[in-house]
Design an enzyme around this catalytic site. Sequence first.
Site, PDB file in Angstrom:
ATOM      1  N   SER A 152      20.147  -4.051   6.671  1.00 57.45           N
ATOM      2  CA  SER A 152      21.043  -5.212   6.711  1.00 57.45           C
ATOM      3  C   SER A 152      20.836  -5.936   8.037  1.00 57.45           C
ATOM      4  O   SER A 152      20.415  -5.316   9.024  1.00 57.45           O
ATOM      5  CB  SER A 152      22.505  -4.744   6.633  1.00 57.45           C
ATOM      6  OG  SER A 152      23.395  -5.791   7.000  1.00 57.45           O
ATOM      7  N   TYR A 162      28.611   0.883  10.117  1.00 62.62           N
ATOM      8  CA  TYR A 162      27.645   0.261   9.195  1.00 62.62           C
ATOM      9  C   TYR A 162      26.381  -0.184   9.932  1.00 62.62           C
ATOM     10  O   TYR A 162      25.265   0.015   9.449  1.00 62.62           O
ATOM     11  CB  TYR A 162      28.331  -0.914   8.510  1.00 62.62           C
ATOM     12  CG  TYR A 162      27.545  -1.583   7.405  1.00 62.62           C
ATOM     13  CD1 TYR A 162      27.415  -0.992   6.156  1.00 62.62           C
ATOM     14  CD2 TYR A 162      26.969  -2.840   7.604  1.00 62.62           C
ATOM     15  CE1 TYR A 162      26.725  -1.631   5.133  1.00 62.62           C
ATOM     16  CE2 TYR A 162      26.278  -3.485   6.591  1.00 62.62           C
ATOM     17  CZ  TYR A 162      26.153  -2.873   5.352  1.00 62.62           C
ATOM     18  OH  TYR A 162      25.474  -3.516   4.346  1.00 62.62           O
ATOM     19  N   ALA A 194      24.336   2.810  10.719  1.00 63.24           N
ATOM     20  CA  ALA A 194      23.696   3.319   9.493  1.00 63.24           C
ATOM     21  C   ALA A 194      22.506   2.439   9.107  1.00 63.24           C
ATOM     22  O   ALA A 194      21.432   2.935   8.746  1.00 63.24           O
ATOM     23  CB  ALA A 194      24.709   3.367   8.355  1.00 63.24           C
ATOM     24  N   LYS A 195      22.688   1.121   9.213  1.00 61.44           N
ATOM     25  CA  LYS A 195      21.616   0.213   8.764  1.00 61.44           C
ATOM     26  C   LYS A 195      20.447   0.180   9.747  1.00 61.44           C
ATOM     27  O   LYS A 195      19.301  -0.046   9.351  1.00 61.44           O
ATOM     28  CB  LYS A 195      22.188  -1.190   8.516  1.00 61.44           C
ATOM     29  CG  LYS A 195      23.115  -1.246   7.296  1.00 61.44           C
ATOM     30  CD  LYS A 195      22.469  -0.625   6.069  1.00 61.44           C
ATOM     31  CE  LYS A 195      23.119  -1.047   4.769  1.00 61.44           C
ATOM     32  NZ  LYS A 195      22.519  -0.340   3.602  1.00 61.44           N
ATOM     33  N   GLY A 227      22.879   3.138  -6.613  1.00 58.63           N
ATOM     34  CA  GLY A 227      23.899   2.092  -6.486  1.00 58.63           C
ATOM     35  C   GLY A 227      23.606   0.926  -7.412  1.00 58.63           C
ATOM     36  O   GLY A 227      23.834  -0.232  -7.067  1.00 58.63           O
ATOM     37  N   ALA A 228      23.130   1.233  -8.615  1.00 58.67           N
ATOM     38  CA  ALA A 228      22.587   0.191  -9.499  1.00 58.67           C
ATOM     39  C   ALA A 228      23.557  -0.295 -10.571  1.00 58.67           C
ATOM     40  O   ALA A 228      23.183  -1.071 -11.442  1.00 58.67           O
ATOM     41  CB  ALA A 228      21.302   0.681 -10.145  1.00 58.67           C
ATOM     42  N   ARG A 280      25.981  -2.282 -10.194  1.00 66.09           N
ATOM     43  CA  ARG A 280      26.390  -3.681  -9.972  1.00 66.09           C
ATOM     44  C   ARG A 280      25.653  -4.260  -8.761  1.00 66.09           C
ATOM     45  O   ARG A 280      24.875  -3.562  -8.100  1.00 66.09           O
ATOM     46  CB  ARG A 280      27.901  -3.754  -9.737  1.00 66.09           C
ATOM     47  CG  ARG A 280      28.305  -3.060  -8.449  1.00 66.09           C
ATOM     48  CD  ARG A 280      29.808  -3.056  -8.256  1.00 66.09           C
ATOM     49  NE  ARG A 280      30.128  -2.792  -6.855  1.00 66.09           N
ATOM     50  CZ  ARG A 280      31.338  -2.559  -6.385  1.00 66.09           C
ATOM     51  NH1 ARG A 280      32.358  -2.547  -7.212  1.00 66.09           N
ATOM     52  NH2 ARG A 280      31.541  -2.369  -5.107  1.00 66.09           N
ATOM     53  N   ASP A 325      26.054  11.439  -7.227  1.00 70.20           N
ATOM     54  CA  ASP A 325      26.550  11.097  -5.894  1.00 70.20           C
ATOM     55  C   ASP A 325      25.404  11.359  -4.913  1.00 70.20           C
ATOM     56  O   ASP A 325      24.996  12.516  -4.737  1.00 70.20           O
ATOM     57  CB  ASP A 325      27.761  11.972  -5.565  1.00 70.20           C
ATOM     58  CG  ASP A 325      28.325  11.698  -4.180  1.00 70.20           C
ATOM     59  OD1 ASP A 325      27.695  10.952  -3.399  1.00 70.20           O
ATOM     60  OD2 ASP A 325      29.406  12.234  -3.871  1.00 70.20           O
ATOM     61  N   VAL A 326      24.891  10.298  -4.290  1.00 70.81           N
ATOM     62  CA  VAL A 326      23.708  10.470  -3.429  1.00 70.81           C
ATOM     63  C   VAL A 326      23.989  11.297  -2.169  1.00 70.81           C
ATOM     64  O   VAL A 326      23.055  11.726  -1.505  1.00 70.81           O
ATOM     65  CB  VAL A 326      23.084   9.106  -3.010  1.00 70.81           C
ATOM     66  CG1 VAL A 326      22.578   8.340  -4.222  1.00 70.81           C
ATOM     67  CG2 VAL A 326      24.054   8.264  -2.190  1.00 70.81           C
TER      68      VAL A 326
HETATM   69  N1  LIG Z   1      26.080  -7.747  -0.148  1.00 63.70           N
HETATM   70  C1  LIG Z   1      25.560  -7.984   1.059  1.00 63.70           C
HETATM   71  O1  LIG Z   1      25.801  -9.050   1.673  1.00 63.70           O
HETATM   72  C2  LIG Z   1      24.659  -6.992   1.713  1.00 63.70           C
HETATM   73  C3  LIG Z   1      24.032  -7.351   2.915  1.00 63.70           C
HETATM   74  C4  LIG Z   1      23.201  -6.452   3.536  1.00 63.70           C
HETATM   75  C5  LIG Z   1      22.966  -5.203   2.986  1.00 63.70           C
HETATM   76  N2  LIG Z   1      23.587  -4.857   1.824  1.00 63.70           N
HETATM   77  C6  LIG Z   1      23.315  -3.519   1.285  1.00 63.70           C
HETATM   78  O2  LIG Z   1      22.815  -3.615  -0.026  1.00 63.70           O
HETATM   79  C7  LIG Z   1      23.254  -2.496  -0.794  1.00 63.70           C
HETATM   80  C8  LIG Z   1      23.969  -2.967  -2.050  1.00 63.70           C
HETATM   81  O3  LIG Z   1      25.063  -3.792  -1.686  1.00 63.70           O
HETATM   82  P1  LIG Z   1      25.987  -4.553  -2.737  1.00 63.70           P
HETATM   83  O4  LIG Z   1      26.527  -5.743  -2.049  1.00 63.70           O
HETATM   84  O5  LIG Z   1      25.270  -4.705  -4.038  1.00 63.70           O
HETATM   85  O6  LIG Z   1      27.190  -3.490  -2.854  1.00 63.70           O
HETATM   86  P2  LIG Z   1      28.143  -3.086  -4.068  1.00 63.70           P
HETATM   87  O7  LIG Z   1      29.359  -2.498  -3.448  1.00 63.70           O
HETATM   88  O8  LIG Z   1      28.306  -4.220  -5.019  1.00 63.70           O
HETATM   89  O9  LIG Z   1      27.294  -1.946  -4.790  1.00 63.70           O
HETATM   90  C9  LIG Z   1      27.040  -0.712  -4.166  1.00 63.70           C
HETATM   91  C10 LIG Z   1      26.916   0.339  -5.247  1.00 63.70           C
HETATM   92  O10 LIG Z   1      26.664   1.604  -4.599  1.00 63.70           O
HETATM   93  C11 LIG Z   1      27.369   2.592  -5.295  1.00 63.70           C
HETATM   94  N3  LIG Z   1      27.619   3.779  -4.480  1.00 63.70           N
HETATM   95  C12 LIG Z   1      28.448   3.882  -3.400  1.00 63.70           C
HETATM   96  N4  LIG Z   1      28.469   5.148  -2.957  1.00 63.70           N
HETATM   97  C13 LIG Z   1      27.630   5.856  -3.753  1.00 63.70           C
HETATM   98  C14 LIG Z   1      27.229   7.236  -3.797  1.00 63.70           C
HETATM   99  N5  LIG Z   1      27.722   8.136  -2.924  1.00 63.70           N
HETATM  100  N6  LIG Z   1      26.357   7.630  -4.748  1.00 63.70           N
HETATM  101  C15 LIG Z   1      25.855   6.739  -5.655  1.00 63.70           C
HETATM  102  N7  LIG Z   1      26.207   5.433  -5.669  1.00 63.70           N
HETATM  103  C16 LIG Z   1      27.077   4.999  -4.726  1.00 63.70           C
HETATM  104  C17 LIG Z   1      28.683   1.906  -5.683  1.00 63.70           C
HETATM  105  O11 LIG Z   1      29.355   2.605  -6.730  1.00 63.70           O
HETATM  106  C18 LIG Z   1      28.211   0.516  -6.059  1.00 63.70           C
HETATM  107  O12 LIG Z   1      27.932   0.389  -7.451  1.00 63.70           O
HETATM  108  C19 LIG Z   1      24.110  -1.651   0.145  1.00 63.70           C
HETATM  109  O13 LIG Z   1      23.340  -0.652   0.746  1.00 63.70           O
HETATM  110  C20 LIG Z   1      24.559  -2.664   1.174  1.00 63.70           C
HETATM  111  O14 LIG Z   1      24.905  -2.046   2.391  1.00 63.70           O
HETATM  112  C21 LIG Z   1      24.423  -5.728   1.177  1.00 63.70           C
END
Ligand SMILES: NC(=O)c1ccc[n+]([C@@H]2O[C@H](COP(=O)([O-])OP(=O)(O)OC[C@H]3O[C@@H](n4cnc5c(N)ncnc54)[C@H](O)[C@@H]3O)[C@@H](O)[C@H]2O)c1
Length: 243
Positions: free
Chosen positions: A132, A144, A147-148, A3-4, A6, A53-54
Amino acid sequence: MTGAARGIGAAVAARLAADGNAVAVLDLDEAACADTVEAIREAGGSAVAVGADVTDAESVATAVERVAAQLGAPTILVNNAGILRDNLLFRMSEDDWDAVLTVHLRGAFLMSRAVQAHQVEAGWGRIVNLSSTSALGSRGQANYSAAKAGMQGLTKTLAIELGRFGVTANAIAPGVIETEMTGAVADRLGVTREEFFTEAAKDVPVGRVGTPADIANAASFFCSEAAGYVSGQVLYVAGGPRA
Ligand SMILES: NC(=O)c1ccc[n+]([C@@H]2O[C@H](COP(=O)([O-])OP(=O)(O)OC[C@H]3O[C@@H](n4cnc5c(N)ncnc54)[C@H](O)[C@@H]3O)[C@@H](O)[C@H]2O)c1
């Protein structure tokens, strides 16, 4: 680094590259990884884009083999890929449930299983899973939060099973972090992103929402040599005990 393309994943990838690691920038769409890879290379680091796709075992196996061939055996894994499908329980569809559990939990399981083979052979490894504050319960997020919370259980079991091979596993549980994922929540609620984050900051003891760099700092520590005696832990990075 999953998920890198962005958000948090891109920031953690950049930080781990700055720490001296060659980084595989893995996301669903390989082309979408270009900006993260470019930023790392411009800063003098080493990175490759990997489309995968993970949730798909074959896709994961191919990606991990490719990373091993291009960068050497992967010994650090950050399970960060994630999605949201928020809805109150009575409106939550089975698809909403399955999609979220599948990306976070099945994704982290498949990636960890594939990468641990290389870690065990190397006798060293680091796994960091993104949990999270929602793991503590969150209205509209039955899928969610389950999952977390599951990510925390997975982390502790990985720590127990893999410790003897020099592998640590830890989880980071962020509060509200300013990314596209949380920005989209603001869009859905019909408020501007600025309003949404300003409002969210009021509930955070340190008085601000988090940035992807806040999470990258924690990930950098867990992946470092210095963290070798820290395993199976959950670090809340939320500006307080919970966001
Ligand atoms: N942003 C927050 O406030 C927050 C808070 C707590 C936890 N998180 C966790 O941190 C992580 C990153 O969050 P973010 O805000 O950067 O999200 P984001 O949506 O900006 O980025 C997530 C990335 O995961 C990729 N992704 C989704 N499904 C995928 C798959 N099947 N295979 C490969 N890649 C896949 C997406 O394409 C995306 O680039 C997530 O696990 C999220 O649950 C985020």
